[in-house]
Structure formats: structure tokens, C-alpha cells
Design a protein around this motif. Structure first.
Motif, PDB file in Angstrom:
ATOM      1  N   ILE A 129       3.434   6.591  16.323  1.00 15.18           N
ATOM      2  CA  ILE A 129       4.479   5.658  15.888  1.00 15.18           C
ATOM      3  C   ILE A 129       5.859   6.252  16.116  1.00 15.18           C
ATOM      4  N   VAL A 130       6.050   7.500  15.717  1.00 15.84           N
ATOM      5  CA  VAL A 130       7.357   8.146  15.894  1.00 15.84           C
ATOM      6  C   VAL A 130       7.721   8.229  17.371  1.00 15.84           C
ATOM      7  N   ALA A 131       6.749   8.598  18.205  1.00 15.54           N
ATOM      8  CA  ALA A 131       7.024   8.680  19.644  1.00 15.54           C
ATOM      9  C   ALA A 131       7.392   7.315  20.203  1.00 15.54           C
ATOM     10  N   TYR A 132       6.686   6.276  19.774  1.00 17.86           N
ATOM     11  CA  TYR A 132       6.986   4.941  20.285  1.00 17.86           C
ATOM     12  C   TYR A 132       8.341   4.451  19.788  1.00 17.86           C
ATOM     13  N   LEU A 133       8.675   4.727  18.535  1.00 18.80           N
ATOM     14  CA  LEU A 133       9.985   4.327  18.020  1.00 18.80           C
ATOM     15  C   LEU A 133      11.107   4.972  18.820  1.00 18.80           C
ATOM     16  N   PHE A 134      10.925   6.234  19.197  1.00 15.25           N
ATOM     17  CA  PHE A 134      11.949   6.908  20.003  1.00 15.25           C
ATOM     18  C   PHE A 134      12.085   6.240  21.366  1.00 15.25           C
ATOM     19  N   VAL A 135      10.961   5.948  22.001  1.00  8.00           N
ATOM     20  CA  VAL A 135      11.008   5.306  23.314  1.00  8.00           C
ATOM     21  C   VAL A 135      11.629   3.914  23.214  1.00  8.00           C
ATOM     22  N   SER A 136      11.288   3.176  22.173  1.00 13.99           N
ATOM     23  CA  SER A 136      11.812   1.818  22.028  1.00 13.99           C
ATOM     24  C   SER A 136      13.313   1.813  21.777  1.00 13.99           C
ATOM     25  N   ALA A 142      15.414  14.098  16.771  1.00 10.49           N
ATOM     26  CA  ALA A 142      15.366  14.880  15.537  1.00 10.49           C
ATOM     27  C   ALA A 142      15.535  13.987  14.310  1.00 10.49           C
ATOM     28  N   ALA A 143      16.405  12.976  14.421  1.00 10.24           N
ATOM     29  CA  ALA A 143      16.592  12.046  13.301  1.00 10.24           C
ATOM     30  C   ALA A 143      15.323  11.267  13.016  1.00 10.24           C
ATOM     31  N   MET A 144      14.611  10.862  14.073  1.00  3.27           N
ATOM     32  CA  MET A 144      13.382  10.097  13.873  1.00  3.27           C
ATOM     33  C   MET A 144      12.239  10.961  13.370  1.00  3.27           C
ATOM     34  N   VAL A 145      12.282  12.253  13.626  1.00  5.38           N
ATOM     35  CA  VAL A 145      11.262  13.158  13.107  1.00  5.38           C
ATOM     36  C   VAL A 145      11.585  13.549  11.666  1.00  5.38           C
ATOM     37  N   LEU A 146      12.877  13.682  11.381  1.00  2.00           N
ATOM     38  CA  LEU A 146      13.286  14.095  10.030  1.00  2.00           C
ATOM     39  C   LEU A 146      12.802  13.120   8.964  1.00  2.00           C
ATOM     40  N   LEU A 147      12.948  11.826   9.218  1.00  4.67           N
ATOM     41  CA  LEU A 147      12.570  10.828   8.221  1.00  4.67           C
ATOM     42  C   LEU A 147      11.096  10.908   7.834  1.00  4.67           C
ATOM     43  N   THR A 182       0.818  -1.216   0.000  1.00  7.82           N
ATOM     44  CA  THR A 182       0.000   0.000   0.000  1.00  7.82           C
ATOM     45  C   THR A 182       0.853   1.267   0.000  1.00  7.82           C
ATOM     46  N   ALA A 183       2.156   1.131  -0.264  1.00  8.18           N
ATOM     47  CA  ALA A 183       3.084   2.257  -0.131  1.00  8.18           C
ATOM     48  C   ALA A 183       2.704   3.437  -1.001  1.00  8.18           C
ATOM     49  N   THR A 184       2.183   3.186  -2.201  1.00  7.50           N
ATOM     50  CA  THR A 184       1.880   4.263  -3.135  1.00  7.50           C
ATOM     51  C   THR A 184       0.420   4.702  -3.092  1.00  7.50           C
ATOM     52  N   ALA A 185      -0.321   4.232  -2.099  1.00  4.80           N
ATOM     53  CA  ALA A 185      -1.742   4.586  -2.014  1.00  4.80           C
ATOM     54  C   ALA A 185      -1.932   6.041  -1.624  1.00  4.80           C
ATOM     55  N   SER A 186      -1.074   6.557  -0.772  1.00  2.00           N
ATOM     56  CA  SER A 186      -1.174   7.949  -0.326  1.00  2.00           C
ATOM     57  C   SER A 186       0.125   8.334   0.365  1.00  2.00           C
ATOM     58  N   ALA A 187       0.238   9.616   0.681  1.00  2.00           N
ATOM     59  CA  ALA A 187       1.425  10.088   1.391  1.00  2.00           C
ATOM     60  C   ALA A 187       1.538   9.442   2.767  1.00  2.00           C
ATOM     61  N   ALA A 188       0.414   9.241   3.438  1.00  2.00           N
ATOM     62  CA  ALA A 188       0.437   8.627   4.765  1.00  2.00           C
ATOM     63  C   ALA A 188       0.947   7.193   4.692  1.00  2.00           C
ATOM     64  N   ASN A 189       0.515   6.458   3.675  1.00  2.00           N
ATOM     65  CA  ASN A 189       1.017   5.090   3.495  1.00  2.00           C
ATOM     66  C   ASN A 189       2.507   5.082   3.201  1.00  2.00           C
ATOM     67  N   PHE A 190       2.954   6.047   2.425  1.00  2.00           N
ATOM     68  CA  PHE A 190       4.370   6.135   2.094  1.00  2.00           C
ATOM     69  C   PHE A 190       5.199   6.402   3.348  1.00  2.00           C
ATOM     70  N   VAL A 191       4.712   7.233   4.244  1.00  2.00           N
ATOM     71  CA  VAL A 191       5.407   7.496   5.504  1.00  2.00           C
ATOM     72  C   VAL A 191       5.467   6.226   6.348  1.00  2.00           C
ATOM     73  N   ALA A 192       4.359   5.508   6.437  1.00  2.00           N
ATOM     74  CA  ALA A 192       4.329   4.280   7.233  1.00  2.00           C
ATOM     75  C   ALA A 192       5.318   3.252   6.701  1.00  2.00           C
ATOM     76  N   VAL A 193       5.449   3.162   5.383  1.00  2.00           N
ATOM     77  CA  VAL A 193       6.396   2.215   4.796  1.00  2.00           C
ATOM     78  C   VAL A 193       7.826   2.638   5.095  1.00  2.00           C
ATOM     79  N   ASN A 194       8.126   3.925   5.036  1.00  2.00           N
ATOM     80  CA  ASN A 194       9.466   4.407   5.376  1.00  2.00           C
ATOM     81  C   ASN A 194       9.829   4.060   6.813  1.00  2.00           C
ATOM     82  N   LEU A 195       8.884   4.223   7.720  1.00  2.00           N
ATOM     83  CA  LEU A 195       9.138   3.876   9.115  1.00  2.00           C
ATOM     84  C   LEU A 195       9.298   2.368   9.287  1.00  2.00           C
ATOM     85  N   PHE A 196       8.523   1.597   8.519  1.00  2.00           N
ATOM     86  CA  PHE A 196       8.593   0.147   8.629  1.00  2.00           C
ATOM     87  C   PHE A 196       9.956  -0.387   8.186  1.00  2.00           C
TER      88      PHE A 196
END
Length: 305
Positions: free
Chosen positions: A200-207, A158-163, A89-103
Motif C-alpha cells: 500500500i505504501v509503495a503504491y501510494l508513493f507511485v500514485s 520518507a513522509a509516506m513511510v513515517l506515517l 475495524t480501526a481498533t481491532a489491531s495495530a495493522a488495522n489502525f495503520v490501514a485506517v491512518n493510510l485511508f
């Protein structure tokens, strides 16, 4: 009537008067405040100007462009397959593209900046033989570690927010703005999608606090920055390997790696937070222990470099 002074023999010379006790207050310069040494803004500017910070930022900012080009060359993801996953679903929308980048970056790529910013900070000063001069400034040891740690965690965040920010801009330009399509069916509107991505970004930072704690602790133990950074990354990889050993059973629940993808529950029609709460508890517990070990060990360490 008794007196507090000892009696002096009348025929015995008293000799020269004893020197006065030194004035300890003169040893501290006027205006010196331990809490004002090594200000956070000074340390932050120093770290931002370093080449490794700029290179790491460039790598993270380039990833969305690389993925967009890969999807453009390879065609629509998921073609020819019956099972739909997040990548499809990466190309379905900008939100999907962000989720795939984080994944694709959560398992390893985002580990590197955290280990770099937290593991290189103290060890690099020792490697440059400037650590003892900082402490002679005088900067209290606890203050030095606190400034280094806060700046390291700030750069990691900042690195996790930049992506995702760059991915959102690239995804909007290439795929357009729209709801986040859920692989299992359904979608989230734009507001809910942005809220879920922020979680997701907040949880990735905590993890990643476990990696930060490992790197920071190792940084206080060695004069080799590469050893601290590499050690933290290596131990994180070992944790991922152990989590793949199903024979460990419920013991894997005590591994931070076991909960690293619990954030997927945040982008469901009905978000679930139980897994993220357990992952947060495990990560924060390990991190606090490692940070405490770093401060305790550095307070007793002989600084010779």
C-alpha cells in the motif's frame, strides 16, 4: 608543389604575428566535474534543516496520536451500525489502525508533503534570488534539477513511510499486535498484513508521482513557491472532482484520482493487483511527461532571480 599557406608578397610587411587562439581548457578549473556539483547529500541536509520539513514531519507523526485519542473519546468505532467498513475495524489491531491512518490521509493529507517537497524546491531558490548564483557556481541546469528532484522524491517517500511506522508503534501500544481484520470478513495474519501494508505504501508513493510532477514542473515556471505548491494541490483536487462525475464514464480511467484507492485490493484474502497496475501505468506516464517538460523548459529559461 602546392602549399597550404597563402603566398606572401616579398615587399609587403607581414605585421605583428596574430594572437594565439585562447586555450579553452584553461577556462575549466582543475578537478571540476559537472556530475559532482550540488551533491545529493548536501541538498538533502539543506532541505532537512528547513522549517517546513520539520513541521510537515511533525504533522504526519501526530496524526496517529490524534486518531487514537479520538477513538478513545468517541468509543469503539462502528457501534450502532449494521454495515462494517475499514474505519469500523480501526481498533481491532495495530495493522488495522495503520490501514485506517493510510485511508484517511491518502486522499489529501499525503498530497501536501509531495507537493511541498517537489514544488517548493526550485521556486524557493528563485524566490531567495539564489538560483542564478547556484548556476554560476557553476552547477549545470540538468544537474541542479536532478538533485532537487531526487531529494524532493526522497523526502516525499520518507513522509509516506513515517506515517505508517508511527501508526504501527501507536497501534501496537494501544490496541496490541494481531491479525488484520478485513471488513468484508476474514483476516490476514501478521506477516501477510505487513506485506500488504508495504504494498500500500509503495503504491501510494507511485500514485502521488503525478502530484510530484505537477509541483516540480510548476516550480520551474514560477518564482513563488506557494504558487507551485498550491497549483499542484489545486489540480489534484480538480482531478478528484472530475473522477466523481460519473457522466464521464470510461474517460475517468485516464484520471490518476480514479485509481487512488485501488490499494484496498492488497489487503484481501486473495490480493488483486489489476487496479494498482493500471493506476501505476497512468501515474508514471503523466509523471514522466511532466518531469520532461520541467527539464526541457528550465534548460531554455532565462534565469534572472
Amino acid at each position: 608543389m602546392s602549399t597550404l599557406t597563402e603566398p606572401v608578397e616579398p615587399d609587403t610587411p607581414t605585421g605583428p604575428p596574430a594572437p594565439a587562439a585562447p586555450d579553452r581548457s584553461a577556462e575549466t578549473a582543475d578537478g571540476y566535474r559537472p556530475g559532482h556539483t550540488l551533491p545529493l547529500r548536501v541538498e538533502l541536509v539543506r532541505q532537512l534543516k528547513r522549517r517546513r520539513t520539520l513541521v510537515m514531519g511533525a504533522v504526519l507523526a501526530a496524526l496517529p496520536f490524534v486518531l487514537a485519542v479520538a477513538f478513545a473519546i468517541g468509543g469503539e468505532p462502528g457501534e450502532g451500525g449494521d454495515r462494517v467498513n475499514l474505519m469500523d475495524t480501526a481498533t481491532a489491531s495495530a495493522a488495522n489502525f495503520v490501514a485506517v491512518n493510510l485511508f484517511v490521509s491518502a486522499g489529501f493529507l499525503l498530497v501536501i508533503p509531495v507537493a511541498l517537497f517537489c514544488g517548493d524546491t526550485v521556486a524557493s531558490e528563485a524566490g531567495w534570488s539564489s538560483l542564478r548564483y547556484l548556476l554560476a557556481a557553476p552547477v549545470p541546469r540538468a544537474r541542479l534539477l536532478w538533485s532537487k528532484l531526487v531529494v524532493g522524491l526522497t523526502l516525499s517517500l520518507a513522509a509516506m513511510v513515517l506515517l505508517p511506522v508511527v501508526a504501527l508503534a501507536v497501534g501496537t501500544a494501544v490496541y496490541g499486535w494481531g491479525p488484520l481484520q478485513i471488513p468484508t470478513g476474514g483476516s490476514l495474519d501478521e506477516t501477510a498484513a505487513l506485506r500488504g501494508l508495504a504494498v500500500i505504501v509503495a503504491y501510494l508513493f507511485v500514485s502521488q508521482l503525478v502530484t510530484a510532477g505537477l509541483a516540480f514542473w510548476l516550480s520551474t515556471k514560477t518564482d513563488a513557491p506557494l504558487g507551485a505548491v498550491g497549483g499542484a494541490v489545486g489540480l489534484t483536487i480538480v482531478g478528484n472532482v472530475l473522477d466523481a462525475v460519473t457522466a464521464l464514464g470510461d474517460w475517468r480511467h485516464f484520471l490518476p484520482a480514479h485509481w487512488q484507492f485501488a490499494w484496498a485490493d492488497a489487503i484481501q484474502p486473495t490480493p488483486e493487483y489489476a487496479g494498482m497496475i493500471q493506476g501505476t501505468a497512468v501515474s508514471v506516464t503523466y509523471a514522466l511527461v511532466l518531469f520532461a517538460l520541467a527539464f526541457r523548459g528550465f534548460a531554455r529559461k532565462d534565469i534572472v532571480s
